[in-house]
Scaffold this active site. Structure first.
Site, PDB file in Angstrom:
ATOM      1  N   ASP A  69      44.618 -37.892 -37.485  1.00 30.99           N
ATOM      2  CA  ASP A  69      44.462 -38.841 -38.591  1.00 30.99           C
ATOM      3  C   ASP A  69      43.842 -38.245 -39.852  1.00 30.99           C
ATOM      4  O   ASP A  69      43.829 -38.896 -40.902  1.00 30.99           O
ATOM      5  CB  ASP A  69      43.655 -40.071 -38.133  1.00 30.99           C
ATOM      6  CG  ASP A  69      42.299 -39.705 -37.518  1.00 30.99           C
ATOM      7  OD1 ASP A  69      41.671 -38.735 -37.999  1.00 30.99           O
ATOM      8  OD2 ASP A  69      41.868 -40.381 -36.566  1.00 30.99           O
ATOM      9  N   CYS A 110      60.211 -27.922 -41.038  1.00 32.37           N
ATOM     10  CA  CYS A 110      61.627 -27.747 -40.732  1.00 32.37           C
ATOM     11  C   CYS A 110      61.773 -27.036 -39.387  1.00 32.37           C
ATOM     12  O   CYS A 110      61.100 -26.039 -39.126  1.00 32.37           O
ATOM     13  CB  CYS A 110      62.293 -26.934 -41.832  1.00 32.37           C
ATOM     14  SG  CYS A 110      64.019 -26.566 -41.479  1.00 32.37           S
ATOM     15  N   THR A 125      38.268 -45.136 -33.553  1.00 35.20           N
ATOM     16  CA  THR A 125      38.509 -46.569 -33.271  1.00 35.20           C
ATOM     17  C   THR A 125      37.676 -47.441 -34.208  1.00 35.20           C
ATOM     18  O   THR A 125      38.099 -48.539 -34.566  1.00 35.20           O
ATOM     19  CB  THR A 125      38.183 -46.941 -31.802  1.00 35.20           C
ATOM     20  OG1 THR A 125      36.821 -46.601 -31.528  1.00 35.20           O
ATOM     21  CG2 THR A 125      39.098 -46.226 -30.816  1.00 35.20           C
ATOM     22  N   PHE A 177      44.185 -44.094 -27.139  1.00 31.51           N
ATOM     23  CA  PHE A 177      45.250 -44.221 -26.144  1.00 31.51           C
ATOM     24  C   PHE A 177      44.827 -45.028 -24.937  1.00 31.51           C
ATOM     25  O   PHE A 177      45.596 -45.779 -24.370  1.00 31.51           O
ATOM     26  CB  PHE A 177      45.678 -42.820 -25.669  1.00 31.51           C
ATOM     27  CG  PHE A 177      46.773 -42.223 -26.498  1.00 31.51           C
ATOM     28  CD1 PHE A 177      47.427 -42.956 -27.464  1.00 31.51           C
ATOM     29  CD2 PHE A 177      47.169 -40.911 -26.280  1.00 31.51           C
ATOM     30  CE1 PHE A 177      48.440 -42.405 -28.219  1.00 31.51           C
ATOM     31  CE2 PHE A 177      48.180 -40.341 -27.035  1.00 31.51           C
ATOM     32  CZ  PHE A 177      48.812 -41.088 -28.006  1.00 31.51           C
ATOM     33  N   GLN A 198      41.033 -33.560 -31.645  1.00 32.90           N
ATOM     34  CA  GLN A 198      42.333 -33.853 -31.054  1.00 32.90           C
ATOM     35  C   GLN A 198      43.079 -34.868 -31.921  1.00 32.90           C
ATOM     36  O   GLN A 198      44.224 -35.183 -31.655  1.00 32.90           O
ATOM     37  CB  GLN A 198      42.155 -34.448 -29.649  1.00 32.90           C
ATOM     38  CG  GLN A 198      41.406 -33.548 -28.694  1.00 32.90           C
ATOM     39  CD  GLN A 198      41.093 -34.256 -27.375  1.00 32.90           C
ATOM     40  OE1 GLN A 198      41.971 -34.484 -26.558  1.00 32.90           O
ATOM     41  NE2 GLN A 198      39.848 -34.618 -27.179  1.00 32.90           N
ATOM     42  N   ASN A 244      30.439 -41.156 -25.370  1.00 33.53           N
ATOM     43  CA  ASN A 244      31.705 -41.846 -25.077  1.00 33.53           C
ATOM     44  C   ASN A 244      31.413 -43.197 -24.441  1.00 33.53           C
ATOM     45  O   ASN A 244      30.467 -43.342 -23.692  1.00 33.53           O
ATOM     46  CB  ASN A 244      32.566 -41.005 -24.118  1.00 33.53           C
ATOM     47  CG  ASN A 244      34.038 -41.325 -24.235  1.00 33.53           C
ATOM     48  OD1 ASN A 244      34.605 -41.205 -25.324  1.00 33.53           O
ATOM     49  ND2 ASN A 244      34.657 -41.762 -23.162  1.00 33.53           N
ATOM     50  N   HIS A 278      45.752 -30.758 -32.454  1.00 32.02           N
ATOM     51  CA  HIS A 278      46.993 -31.507 -32.199  1.00 32.02           C
ATOM     52  C   HIS A 278      47.786 -31.777 -33.473  1.00 32.02           C
ATOM     53  O   HIS A 278      48.630 -32.667 -33.515  1.00 32.02           O
ATOM     54  CB  HIS A 278      46.688 -32.828 -31.470  1.00 32.02           C
ATOM     55  CG  HIS A 278      46.288 -32.619 -30.027  1.00 32.02           C
ATOM     56  ND1 HIS A 278      45.736 -33.607 -29.251  1.00 32.02           N
ATOM     57  CD2 HIS A 278      46.369 -31.518 -29.234  1.00 32.02           C
ATOM     58  CE1 HIS A 278      45.485 -33.125 -28.023  1.00 32.02           C
ATOM     59  NE2 HIS A 278      45.866 -31.858 -27.998  1.00 32.02           N
ATOM     60  N   CYS A 328      65.297 -30.944 -44.272  1.00 31.72           N
ATOM     61  CA  CYS A 328      64.717 -29.931 -45.155  1.00 31.72           C
ATOM     62  C   CYS A 328      65.742 -29.580 -46.231  1.00 31.72           C
ATOM     63  O   CYS A 328      66.938 -29.864 -46.076  1.00 31.72           O
ATOM     64  CB  CYS A 328      64.389 -28.709 -44.303  1.00 31.72           C
ATOM     65  SG  CYS A 328      63.881 -27.236 -45.204  1.00 31.72           S
TER      66      CYS A 328
HETATM   67  P1  NAD Z   1      41.616 -41.200 -25.327  1.00 29.31           P
HETATM   68  O1  NAD Z   1      42.267 -42.428 -25.850  1.00 29.31           O
HETATM   69  O2  NAD Z   1      42.159 -40.593 -24.081  1.00 29.31           O
HETATM   70  O3  NAD Z   1      40.085 -41.520 -25.057  1.00 29.31           O
HETATM   71  C1  NAD Z   1      39.296 -42.096 -26.056  1.00 29.31           C
HETATM   72  C2  NAD Z   1      37.931 -42.304 -25.447  1.00 29.31           C
HETATM   73  O4  NAD Z   1      37.090 -42.784 -26.474  1.00 29.31           O
HETATM   74  C3  NAD Z   1      37.911 -43.350 -24.332  1.00 29.31           C
HETATM   75  O5  NAD Z   1      37.329 -42.790 -23.176  1.00 29.31           O
HETATM   76  C4  NAD Z   1      37.073 -44.501 -24.911  1.00 29.31           C
HETATM   77  O6  NAD Z   1      36.190 -45.051 -23.948  1.00 29.31           O
HETATM   78  C5  NAD Z   1      36.278 -43.821 -25.977  1.00 29.31           C
HETATM   79  N1  NAD Z   1      35.985 -44.662 -27.139  1.00 29.31           N
HETATM   80  C6  NAD Z   1      36.805 -45.521 -27.792  1.00 29.31           C
HETATM   81  N2  NAD Z   1      36.189 -46.045 -28.857  1.00 29.31           N
HETATM   82  C7  NAD Z   1      34.937 -45.505 -28.877  1.00 29.31           C
HETATM   83  C8  NAD Z   1      33.811 -45.658 -29.743  1.00 29.31           C
HETATM   84  N3  NAD Z   1      33.846 -46.445 -30.811  1.00 29.31           N
HETATM   85  N4  NAD Z   1      32.692 -44.956 -29.450  1.00 29.31           N
HETATM   86  C9  NAD Z   1      32.618 -44.124 -28.370  1.00 29.31           C
HETATM   87  N5  NAD Z   1      33.649 -43.953 -27.520  1.00 29.31           N
HETATM   88  C10 NAD Z   1      34.800 -44.628 -27.777  1.00 29.31           C
HETATM   89  O7  NAD Z   1      41.540 -40.148 -26.506  1.00 29.31           O
HETATM   90  P2  NAD Z   1      41.603 -38.563 -26.493  1.00 29.31           P
HETATM   91  O8  NAD Z   1      40.734 -38.012 -25.410  1.00 29.31           O
HETATM   92  O9  NAD Z   1      41.389 -38.143 -27.888  1.00 29.31           O
HETATM   93  O10 NAD Z   1      43.103 -38.249 -26.081  1.00 29.31           O
HETATM   94  C11 NAD Z   1      44.128 -38.969 -26.691  1.00 29.31           C
HETATM   95  C12 NAD Z   1      45.176 -38.141 -27.378  1.00 29.31           C
HETATM   96  O11 NAD Z   1      45.821 -39.020 -28.272  1.00 29.31           O
HETATM   97  C13 NAD Z   1      44.638 -37.054 -28.235  1.00 29.31           C
HETATM   98  O12 NAD Z   1      45.401 -35.945 -27.933  1.00 29.31           O
HETATM   99  C14 NAD Z   1      44.903 -37.464 -29.681  1.00 29.31           C
HETATM  100  O13 NAD Z   1      45.617 -36.422 -30.332  1.00 29.31           O
HETATM  101  C15 NAD Z   1      45.849 -38.627 -29.611  1.00 29.31           C
HETATM  102  N6  NAD Z   1      45.464 -39.795 -30.425  1.00 29.31           N
HETATM  103  C16 NAD Z   1      44.968 -39.602 -31.672  1.00 29.31           C
HETATM  104  C17 NAD Z   1      44.561 -40.691 -32.450  1.00 29.31           C
HETATM  105  C18 NAD Z   1      44.004 -40.426 -33.835  1.00 29.31           C
HETATM  106  O14 NAD Z   1      44.393 -39.450 -34.471  1.00 29.31           O
HETATM  107  N7  NAD Z   1      43.100 -41.261 -34.310  1.00 29.31           N
HETATM  108  C19 NAD Z   1      44.678 -41.977 -31.948  1.00 29.31           C
HETATM  109  C20 NAD Z   1      45.213 -42.158 -30.656  1.00 29.31           C
HETATM  110  C21 NAD Z   1      45.605 -41.032 -29.900  1.00 29.31           C
HETATM  111 ZN    ZN Z   2      64.456 -25.626 -43.633  1.00 32.24          ZN
END
Ligand code: NAD
Ligand code: ZN
Length: 250
Positions: A110, A133, A33, A40, A107, A217, A125, A157
């Site tokens: 990005d 494909c 973030t 999410f 997870q 967190n 993930h 593909c």
């Molecule tokens: P989540 O959104 O469920 O939880 C994120 C947690 O991070 C929250 O509890 C929030 O309080 C905390 N948070 C947010 N900003 C923060 C910061 N700067 N410092 C500390 N804590 C912070 O995320 P999750 O548990 O990873 O599950 C979401 C799913 O969505 C995952 O499976 C992921 O693959 C996917 N997702 C990925 C991305 C990405 O690739 N950047 C973005 C959104 C969702």
């Molecule tokens: Zn193919």
């Protein structure tokens, strides 16, 4: 950058890390973030405040409404180039180089851990670099699949099969790399969870299998009660403070 992490909390984390080297790290959307990518579930800013992933990020949507799926998915188009790793990603990469971090299980899709310099990253993930494909399994750059959307609704593909993004959708099985992540979590001395609500399964189960937990967190997680240290604040600030105290930041 909105918080001052209490020095005694960092000291407790440093002490715990030093007693269980090298540590494993599990990251979630919260570590990115501070790069500008919404997570999410953060109140107000999380993606679930705008779109319903259950409507689009599912195998059912891919199968039954592929054109709509790709249209939605292509809103992530800029994500690969637009966003840069932040100081939290960099701190983890430096702590890998200094020998403090053994592996980063993420997870996130990005790709920011690798771009920050981490070399041992398990993306349970999937990623936004490639598409694959659905018939022959061949992979192409995701950018190439997106480029095809200019002339057709569903990218194909070379074999004529439909492409799909290389991310794990709801209803998908976990990729083989997940088993490796599980083994690493179970075998490490300490799992440091950063920026994950620990509500998405089975990724959250990695925290259940770790012998010892520390959590950074902004909001409470279901595993806080089992963690030996919980830091409630910015992932980037906390990780830089940790790396500094471990002598890994320089
Ligand atoms: P989540 O959104 O469920 O939880 C994120 C947690 O991070 C929250 O509890 C929030 O309080 C905390 N948070 C947010 N900003 C923060 C910061 N700067 N410092 C500390 N804590 C912070 O995320 P999750 O548990 O990873 O599950 C979401 C799913 O969505 C995952 O499976 C992921 O693959 C996917 N997702 C990925 C991305 C990405 O690739 N950047 C973005 C959104 C969702
Ligand atoms: Zn193919």
């Amino acid at each position: 950058m909105d918080t001052v992490i209490p020095a005694d909390q960092i000291a407790a984390l440093v002490d715990l890390v030093e007693r269980h080297l090298p540590i494993a790290v599990l990251t979630g959307a919260g570590i990115s973030t501070e790069s500008g990518i919404p997570d999410f579930r953060s109140p107000g800013t999380g993606l679930w405040n705008y779109v319903d992933p259950m409507k689009y990020s599912t195998v059912t949507a891919l199968r039954t409404r592929p054109a709509e799926f790709w249209k939605y998915f292509s809103t992530l188009r800029g994500a690969v180039e637009e966003f840069e790793p932040n100081h939290g990603h960099v701190a983890l990469a430096r702590m890998e180089r200094s020998g403090h971090v053994q592996v980063v299980v993420t997870q996130n899709i990005d790709g920011l851990h690798s771009r920050a310099g981490s070399t041992r990253v398990l993306e349970v993930h999937g990623n936004l670099r490639t598409a694959r494909c659905q018939d022959c399994g061949d992979r192409v750059a995701l950018a190439e699949a997106f480029a095809q959307l200019a002339s057709r609704d569903i990218p194909l593909c070379g074999c004529g099969g439909r492409l799909r993004p290389d991310v794990v959708l709801f209803e998908d099985p976990m990729p083989p790399v997940f088993e490796e992540a599980w083994r690493k979590a179970a075998a490490c001395g300490l799992l440091l969870v950063v920026g994950s609500s620990l509500t998405v399964w089975p990724a959250a189960s990695l925290a259940e299998f770790a012998p010892r937990l520390a959590i950074i967190n902004r909001e409470p997680t279901p595993a806080d009660g089992r963690a030996e240290v919980v830091i409630r604040g910015s992932a980037g600030d906390a990780l830089v403070a940790l790396a500094e105290r471990l002598g890994a930041w320089e």
